[in-house]
Design an enzyme around this catalytic site. Sequence first.
Site, PDB file in Angstrom:
ATOM      1  N   HIS A  37     -21.610  20.179  64.242  1.00 11.87           N
ATOM      2  CA  HIS A  37     -20.460  19.888  63.369  1.00 11.87           C
ATOM      3  C   HIS A  37     -19.555  18.930  64.120  1.00 11.87           C
ATOM      4  CE1 HIS A  37     -19.196  23.088  66.098  1.00 11.87           C
ATOM      5  NE2 HIS A  37     -18.060  22.425  66.087  1.00 11.87           N
ATOM      6  N   HIS A 121     -16.262  14.016  68.131  1.00  7.09           N
ATOM      7  CA  HIS A 121     -17.568  14.146  68.772  1.00  7.09           C
ATOM      8  C   HIS A 121     -18.338  15.298  68.164  1.00  7.09           C
ATOM      9  CE1 HIS A 121     -14.979  16.956  71.011  1.00  7.09           C
ATOM     10  NE2 HIS A 121     -16.079  17.690  71.133  1.00  7.09           N
TER      11      HIS A 121
HETATM   12  P1  2AM Z   1     -16.270  21.328  71.544  1.00 11.16           P
HETATM   13  O1  2AM Z   1     -17.537  21.269  70.760  1.00 11.16           O
HETATM   14  O2  2AM Z   1     -15.838  20.016  72.070  1.00 11.16           O
HETATM   15  O3  2AM Z   1     -16.243  22.421  72.564  1.00 11.16           O
HETATM   16  C1  2AM Z   1     -15.589  25.580  67.755  1.00 11.16           C
HETATM   17  O4  2AM Z   1     -15.310  26.177  68.970  1.00 11.16           O
HETATM   18  C2  2AM Z   1     -15.279  24.111  67.808  1.00 11.16           C
HETATM   19  O5  2AM Z   1     -13.893  23.913  68.088  1.00 11.16           O
HETATM   20  C3  2AM Z   1     -16.055  23.326  68.853  1.00 11.16           C
HETATM   21  O6  2AM Z   1     -16.549  22.147  68.266  1.00 11.16           O
HETATM   22  C4  2AM Z   1     -15.046  22.987  69.902  1.00 11.16           C
HETATM   23  O7  2AM Z   1     -15.146  21.719  70.465  1.00 11.16           O
HETATM   24  C5  2AM Z   1     -13.761  22.971  69.128  1.00 11.16           C
HETATM   25  N1  2AM Z   1     -12.612  23.242  69.987  1.00 11.16           N
HETATM   26  C6  2AM Z   1     -11.569  22.413  70.201  1.00 11.16           C
HETATM   27  N2  2AM Z   1     -10.670  22.970  70.993  1.00 11.16           N
HETATM   28  C7  2AM Z   1     -11.158  24.177  71.347  1.00 11.16           C
HETATM   29  C8  2AM Z   1     -10.688  25.239  72.186  1.00 11.16           C
HETATM   30  N3  2AM Z   1      -9.506  25.176  72.807  1.00 11.16           N
HETATM   31  N4  2AM Z   1     -11.473  26.317  72.320  1.00 11.16           N
HETATM   32  C9  2AM Z   1     -12.668  26.393  71.689  1.00 11.16           C
HETATM   33  N5  2AM Z   1     -13.148  25.448  70.881  1.00 11.16           N
HETATM   34  C10 2AM Z   1     -12.412  24.350  70.710  1.00 11.16           C
END
Ligand code: 2AM
Length: 179
Positions: A37, A121
């Site tokens: 996603h 991303h």
């Molecule tokens: P990431 O893929 O770059 O880790 C679910 O956790 C989604 O929320 C993930 O895509 C994650 O990004 C994003 N996300 C952004 N901030 C976050 C945080 N502080 N903790 C966990 N997930 C985060």
Amino acid sequence: MLRLFVALDLPEDHRRRLYALRDPSWKARWATPDQFHLTLRFLGPVEEDLLPELTRTLAEIEAPAFELAPRGLMVLPSLTRPRVLAAAVDPVPELHALQAEIERRVVDLGFTPEDRPFRPHITLARLKQVPTAAVRSFLQRHRDFALTPFPVRAFHLYESHLHPDGARYEILHRFPLQP
Ligand code: 2AM
């Protein structure tokens, strides 16, 4: 408490192609095709009582549908501290406008403003102990990585279910964009 985030979903074919980048020899947790996603806003733990208001607010957003093309790979937070391997996307103003609108609405609801810049991303893998040299050579090998653009006709509210063997993401609501 529900662990929530707002994100874009990907078509099946794009999921398969992203999954094909996987290098199983790495000490890393690769995302499975159903986990891909693009996060627009991580909300974190949210009281279940807030869900109707949050859903109503997100449903009020009027934003146009657009096309998104994955292009290029990136490492977060940096190549010297590689934690996340991700696919980037071609910059499109509609994506950034949608993210900004979601941010504005959730802050109005009382969520703490996001203090990090939006770096769109699609996470491919969470790296445990992958040497920088291996990451560098992976990025070099896939330097021309690009997928065909796909239509984004909606954004979604997701619930993240954390499990010891990886997260499961459940779509709670679909918010259509304007054709
Ligand atoms: P990431 O893929 O770059 O880790 C679910 O956790 C989604 O929320 C993930 O895509 C994650 O990004 C994003 N996300 C952004 N901030 C976050 C945080 N502080 N903790 C966990 N997930 C985060």
